[in-house]
Design a protein around this motif. Sequence first.
Motif, PDB file in Angstrom:
ATOM      1  N   ILE A 547       0.888  -1.161   0.000  1.00  0.00           N
ATOM      2  CA  ILE A 547       0.000   0.000   0.000  1.00  0.00           C
ATOM      3  C   ILE A 547       0.924   1.209   0.000  1.00  0.00           C
ATOM      4  O   ILE A 547       1.396   1.677   1.031  1.00  0.00           O
ATOM      5  CB  ILE A 547      -0.950  -0.018   1.208  1.00  0.00           C
ATOM      6  N   SER A 548       1.195   1.678  -1.196  1.00  0.00           N
ATOM      7  CA  SER A 548       2.339   2.564  -1.426  1.00  0.00           C
ATOM      8  C   SER A 548       2.004   4.030  -1.179  1.00  0.00           C
ATOM      9  O   SER A 548       2.054   4.866  -2.081  1.00  0.00           O
ATOM     10  CB  SER A 548       2.862   2.355  -2.844  1.00  0.00           C
ATOM     11  N   ARG A 549       1.695   4.339   0.077  1.00  0.00           N
ATOM     12  CA  ARG A 549       1.407   5.714   0.461  1.00  0.00           C
ATOM     13  C   ARG A 549       2.568   6.370   1.182  1.00  0.00           C
ATOM     14  O   ARG A 549       2.537   7.559   1.463  1.00  0.00           O
ATOM     15  CB  ARG A 549       0.178   5.751   1.373  1.00  0.00           C
ATOM     16  N   GLY A 550       3.586   5.567   1.546  1.00  0.00           N
ATOM     17  CA  GLY A 550       4.750   6.125   2.220  1.00  0.00           C
ATOM     18  C   GLY A 550       4.579   6.328   3.709  1.00  0.00           C
ATOM     19  O   GLY A 550       5.312   7.130   4.308  1.00  0.00           O
ATOM     20  N   PHE A 551       3.640   5.622   4.341  1.00  0.00           N
ATOM     21  CA  PHE A 551       3.463   5.777   5.783  1.00  0.00           C
ATOM     22  C   PHE A 551       4.730   5.341   6.497  1.00  0.00           C
ATOM     23  O   PHE A 551       5.305   4.295   6.202  1.00  0.00           O
ATOM     24  CB  PHE A 551       2.275   4.947   6.270  1.00  0.00           C
ATOM     25  N   MET A 552       5.192   6.166   7.473  1.00  0.00           N
ATOM     26  CA  MET A 552       6.476   5.934   8.127  1.00  0.00           C
ATOM     27  C   MET A 552       6.326   5.765   9.635  1.00  0.00           C
ATOM     28  O   MET A 552       5.394   6.278  10.250  1.00  0.00           O
ATOM     29  CB  MET A 552       7.444   7.085   7.828  1.00  0.00           C
ATOM     30  N   HIS A 553       7.299   5.047  10.203  1.00  0.00           N
ATOM     31  CA  HIS A 553       7.408   4.828  11.644  1.00  0.00           C
ATOM     32  C   HIS A 553       8.700   5.471  12.142  1.00  0.00           C
ATOM     33  O   HIS A 553       9.658   5.625  11.375  1.00  0.00           O
ATOM     34  CB  HIS A 553       7.390   3.333  11.956  1.00  0.00           C
TER      35      HIS A 553
END
Length: 666
Positions: A547-553
């Motif tokens: 799910i290529s939205r770029g959500f980061m941790h």
Amino acid sequence: MNRTATGLSRRAFLTTSAAGLAALSPILAFRANASAAAGELLMVPATPNPNGGAERLFLLQGDPLSGPIRQIVTEEGNPVPAPVLEPGTRRVLRLMHFNDMHNHITDMHGARGDTHRMSQIVKRMAQVRADASEDEVVLLLSGGDDHTGSVFDELLGWAPDEFVADAGYRVNSAAGVDVAVLGNHEFDRGAEMLRLGIERDAAFPVLSANVHGSAHLTRDRDYTAAAVVESKGLRIGFIGLTTQVDTRVGQPDDPDMAVASPVLAVQNVMPALAQVCDVVVILSHCGYGTGQSRTGKAGAVRMIGEGDFDIAATAGALTDKPVVLIGGHSHDKLNEEGLNPDNVAEGVLMTQAEANGKYLGEIAMSIAADQGRKAWFTHVGLHAVKPRDQRVAADDPKYPTLEQDGDYDAEFEAAHVEPLRVALEGKLAETIGTVTAGAAVSTQTVMADRYSRENALLNFMNDAVVARSAEFPNGQVDLALFNATAILSGVSDGPLSFGQWYDVMPYADQVHVAEMTGAQIQQMLESNAKRLVRPEEEGDLDLSGFISRGFMHFSDALRYRIVLGDSAAEARAEDITLNGTPIEDQLDQTFRVAINTYIRLGGFSEAWNGQIIGAGVPGDIAGMDLRGLDYKDTGLVYRNEIIAQIRAAGGISPDTAALDGRLTIA
């Protein structure tokens, strides 16, 4: 830090491996004394892969980007004559193809058993060739991304003195691949390592008409824009295209490497290539669709820029010769049950065989001399490559769909894959620590949580990078981040091997340190808030996929709350603290942030480059652009630093991998 891939020396491995295929590289046909004039491509004879189906091979050398190619010429400067297939003659061309193999040559699994993906393909290819009639030409093609995704990548190394083998290209050569295209992941370890892999292990030409400017990879020596194969009187033209969106340009050691428009490359090359061929095959590692991919659920849509629809529409209008486009990059499963009319644009058939060796594609066409595209398609489809699961009993209905010993070429596996496995054995089996963190770090939990909420394993990874940064060459960092799509599984309690951790994070990221102000960090969190998978979406998305939205941790010094609002556009980050202090009190202060290569280069289709986030996020929300930050390169590999921390801590425990409230969702 020791980054040696294996204890077996390169000399010993190359001596004991089954083939000296490096000497067969068709790029050795490069002619130093002949060159193409402007507007020309030089047709140079080369050595075809002896394991493939080509009788004769020619490489087309010259600049495909300086302008339209007026003609293709011989080394003597004469125009190449038109195809010689006599009027009324008919040939069957059978193109077998795979794409995005990502080094899934053999998938090794302790419980399920090993899935021999390439050896299954080899067995089927042997049968196809044995069944071929006298007027049939059979070729095997790769649609790119033969690298990055399995532990076999480690044999490539990170520097020339670490090179052991290019596993993907070596096995492809032995399997009989006739032509391949350069995918974006071919460049993950740098163009210099790609050059070594091509030089030493590719017995077939690799193509790209739109990659240019590399300091390490030279067009017409290491790769060419196009090629021509002749077999049984049929002349087949090939052009290779590489995605502009996701290829790692701008690397510090190769700053001038670039990828031009694939549509421009087709416009320049196609008319001249079609004139000298009976049929043209476009190997497009650019993605299915236009602007963004066309298939999959909304959250799996990715930005691809100029994709296969643009390329096919352009190519089809430039010639009346048969043209097919074999795609890659977007991991789409096309034409599984036969030709889908939606996959034809301007008379050009587009197809793709998903990824990771799950399918072998097939296009069979009957081509008559001087008949153009008239009634030339006969068949298109996909052949499933069976997964192994030795736990399933013979009377189980699923048993026939699973790989059994007779489904793959055991001799090929022993001769060409087993030497690679031997070289990896010590690395794969090496225990790097013990996992005691339980379900919090399991694959089930990681897959469910990575796109939408705090995750214990990602917490551990980011904290590990911060801890390791005490030994970084340019000093300690304040913060570390990692994108959710870069972690592909979790871990289970018990001894943890190198191979198991490689499955968690297979990508070839290095550690870069950026200077960011508190205001920039605040802006980054605001952008991140709009990228997560929202609760109302989770039931409609395949959370195990990309799910290529770029959500980061982030590491534990950074804590914040995401307020979802009524839509992604209204989502916001609140209550942000860094090192326990509200971000509002630190907006002008500078912090050192560890960032992986993928995000440093803008996240490509995941839009940390100022482009629209996409991937199912409504409202045309522009992502933050992280490319212009002041970066320092550490030269360190992300995966290796985390492994070093696992070793130092003795493993992954509830004390080091836990949910601590650094991210909360309102």
